[in-house]
Design a protein around this motif. Sequence first.
Motif, short mmCIF file in Angstrom:
data_model
loop_
_atom_site.label_atom_id
_atom_site.label_comp_id
_atom_site.label_asym_id
_atom_site.label_seq_id
_atom_site.Cartn_x
_atom_site.Cartn_y
_atom_site.Cartn_z
N LEU A 37 -17.67 -27.51 34.66
CA LEU A 37 -19.09 -27.28 34.97
C LEU A 37 -19.70 -28.53 35.61
O LEU A 37 -20.46 -28.42 36.57
CB LEU A 37 -19.87 -26.87 33.71
N HIS A 39 -18.15 -30.84 37.34
CA HIS A 39 -17.61 -30.94 38.70
C HIS A 39 -18.35 -30.01 39.64
O HIS A 39 -18.75 -30.39 40.74
CB HIS A 39 -16.11 -30.59 38.69
N PHE A 40 -18.55 -28.78 39.21
CA PHE A 40 -19.23 -27.81 40.07
C PHE A 40 -20.66 -28.27 40.39
O PHE A 40 -21.12 -28.16 41.53
CB PHE A 40 -19.26 -26.43 39.40
N LEU A 41 -21.35 -28.83 39.38
CA LEU A 41 -22.71 -29.30 39.62
C LEU A 41 -22.72 -30.50 40.56
O LEU A 41 -23.58 -30.60 41.43
CB LEU A 41 -23.40 -29.65 38.29
N LEU B 68 -17.73 -18.73 37.04
CA LEU B 68 -17.39 -19.90 36.22
C LEU B 68 -18.37 -20.03 35.05
O LEU B 68 -17.97 -20.27 33.91
CB LEU B 68 -17.42 -21.16 37.09
N ALA B 72 -17.37 -19.65 31.21
CA ALA B 72 -17.54 -20.81 30.33
C ALA B 72 -18.38 -20.44 29.10
O ALA B 72 -18.01 -20.76 27.96
CB ALA B 72 -18.21 -21.95 31.09
N VAL B 109 -29.51 -22.91 40.22
CA VAL B 109 -28.34 -23.46 40.91
C VAL B 109 -28.02 -22.62 42.14
O VAL B 109 -27.74 -23.15 43.23
CB VAL B 109 -27.12 -23.52 39.96
#
Lengths: 130, 120
Positions: A37, A39-41, B68, B72, B109
């Motif tokens: 998470l 890394h994605f951000l 993702l 998660a 996001v």
Amino acid sequence: MSRYSRVGRPKPQGGGLELAIWYMMRLTGLALFVLALSHFLIVHLVVDPSQQSADWIQTVRWSSMFWRAFDWLLLMMVLFHAFMGVRTVVIDYTRGGARSALLMALYLTGIVLFVIGTMVVMTMPVVPKA
Amino acid sequence: MINGYRIGEGMLAWLFHRISGVAIWAFVVLHVFDIYLAGSNPGLYNDLLGFYASPFGRILETLLGAGLLYHALNGARIIIMDFWPVMTRYNRIMWYICWVIFVAVGLPVAYVILKPIWGA
Ligand code: HEM
Ligand code: HEM
């Protein structure tokens, strides 16, 4: 008893490799909760993908040993988790020769990614940050 | 109802978890290879990056991020119940909490990922 968590694979009884994999799926899952998470951000909120040229990776991201270590850890966790996860899926839907062939292809792909992924993060020449 | 079967939340949670898991796996296969290219063939990698930054690429990345995030959150729910069985009682509540967090975190996001499409 609530050994069945309704979604995950039930905890294998009797120990051995299957139980170890079950625990590792949860351990790597927890690690990925943080690593994947964040890394994605980073690659979407902190820096836009349009800025992430090969040169940027080398001179900005991977001029830091911390981020190289972070990325390699992410690589290890995600390869184990994703490939053992897909292994469960393959075993669920196939049997006999097709299953063996698919699992073999799966493991081979995993090994190749382990090698090339490790190679690039460990051998790309270090350019100290200006 | 799908094909006459009543689809419970437990089954949906499982189905989404499996689909998102396999989808992210497929992306990771591509992704480790593209980062490898950044070292061995930077020109080709930079061309691929053009796709990541394109409008269509951004839509796919938003879907990847959604998968993702769901995987998660739901994965954390599974782990909580596996190691803390009394929580199984709150199974359904935790599933709703997952979706609240999914929307609360996911929408902002998604906005940031997509906004270059309309030049914001
Ligand atoms: C971000 C944090 C993550 C958490 C907390 C998490 C958690 C979990 C858990 C608890 C399971 C069930 C394991 C089992 O019952 O055997 C699972 C399965 C799985 N995960 Fe993850 N995971 C995460 C990220 C990922 C990522 C990044 C990928 C792919 C690259 C992935 C791919 C899979 C697959 C393919 C399965 C098997 C699905 C199935 O058996 O239906 N997961 N995950
Ligand atoms: C579309 C979204 C993504 C973009 C644009 C992206 C971008 C990048 C970039 C630029 C790097 C180079 C190093 C760095 O900056 O940290 C990298 C490395 C890496 N990414 Fe991603 N990433 C994305 C999604 C993901 C996801 C979802 C995962 C796994 C769950 C992942 C796993 C990795 C790994 C393991 C590395 C290190 C590869 C290696 O050491 O060989 N990435 N990513």
